[in-house]
Enzyme design. Structure first.
Site, mmCIF file in Angstrom:
data_model
loop_
_atom_site.group_PDB
_atom_site.id
_atom_site.type_symbol
_atom_site.label_atom_id
_atom_site.label_comp_id
_atom_site.label_asym_id
_atom_site.label_seq_id
_atom_site.Cartn_x
_atom_site.Cartn_y
_atom_site.Cartn_z
ATOM 1 N N SER A 190 0.844 -1.197 0.000
ATOM 2 C CA SER A 190 0.000 0.000 0.000
ATOM 3 C C SER A 190 0.875 1.240 0.000
ATOM 4 O O SER A 190 1.920 1.275 0.663
ATOM 5 C CB SER A 190 -0.906 0.013 1.236
ATOM 6 O OG SER A 190 -1.549 1.255 1.373
ATOM 7 N N TYR A 205 -3.700 -0.526 9.865
ATOM 8 C CA TYR A 205 -3.629 -0.982 8.470
ATOM 9 C C TYR A 205 -2.262 -0.662 7.865
ATOM 10 O O TYR A 205 -1.626 -1.517 7.235
ATOM 11 C CB TYR A 205 -4.733 -0.317 7.651
ATOM 12 C CG TYR A 205 -4.632 -0.587 6.178
ATOM 13 C CD1 TYR A 205 -5.031 -1.811 5.647
ATOM 14 C CD2 TYR A 205 -4.134 0.386 5.303
ATOM 15 C CE1 TYR A 205 -4.933 -2.067 4.288
ATOM 16 C CE2 TYR A 205 -4.039 0.137 3.944
ATOM 17 C CZ TYR A 205 -4.428 -1.088 3.441
ATOM 18 O OH TYR A 205 -4.328 -1.338 2.090
#
Length: 225
Positions: A190, A205
């Site tokens: 990410s 996350y």
């Protein structure tokens, strides 16, 4: 007689040239990648791929692309109906491609149900020429919240899927690659781990994806080399 060019102007011009050269290198590399002949993935890596989270978005697109490149697929997801739907779509679009499905809720890693699913995955890939593993499955919810506002169990589930699940699936597939002496592992990360340090309100996350980016890469790299 023309006036001498100032040293500061020459320095700035040289700096600008260096900057443009550095900026053009990735562009030229991408252009070369686009222009070169497609790689025969089955010959370079193997005839099968394992994909986690292949029923929507990036995972489904990856599955369809690999199928179009002649790679048969082991599809792993928590929803049996969605797995069957994707498998049927691939069968209609690419009739020569084989698919196998494994129902595996990665949030159950470390439990009896998770152990059973892991045994099924190992049995499924046994004897297959698995040359590509795409660790795509991930959990991003509950979204932007302070830790004290979030459901702690949902955060724990995120960690189990994004970190523990990815690790166990890799550990199940990697030995076969090492035995055959070839393979490729793609771990979907990410931009939150690079572009926005700590990624406020998504810290858990971001931390799981940073782990994917750093720890797993080096672990796999040194295992292969």
């Amino acid at each position: 007689m023309p006036a001498a060019v100032p040293v500061w102007f020459i320095s700035l011009a040289a700096l600008g040239a260096l900057y443009l050269s550095a900026a053009c290198i990735p562009l030229l590399a991408h252009l070369a990648l686009c222009l070169r002949r497609p790689i025969d993935l089955s010959r370079r890596y193997g005839t099968w791929a394992v994909i986690t989270g292949p029923t929507t978005g990036l995972g489904k697109a990856t599955a369809m692309e690999l199928a179009s490149r002649g790679i048969s697929l082991v599809l792993l997801d928590l929803d049996a109906a969605n797995l069957q739907s994707v498998s049927d779509t691939i069968g209609r679009t690419h009739p020569s491609i084989q698919t196998k499905t494994v129902v595996f809720d990665l949030s159950l890693v470390g439990t009896a149900a998770g152990d059973q699913a892991m045994r099924e995955l190992k049995e499924t890939v046994e004897g297959l020429d698995v040359g590509v593993l795409v660790n795509n499955a991930a959990v991003a919810r509950p979204g932007a919240l302070y830790v004290h506002e979030a459901d702690v169990e949902r955060l724990a589930r995120m960690i189990r899927v994004n970190v523990m699940g990815l690790t166990e699936v890799t550990a199940a597939v990697l030995p076969g690659m090492l035995q055959r002496g070839r393979g490729a592992i793609v771990n979907v990360g990410s931009g939150s781990t690079v572009a926005v340090p700590s990624f406020p309100l998504y810290t858990v996350y971001s931390a799981t994806k940073r782990w994917v980016h750093a720890y797993v890469y080096f672990q796999i790299y040194f295992s292969i080399h």
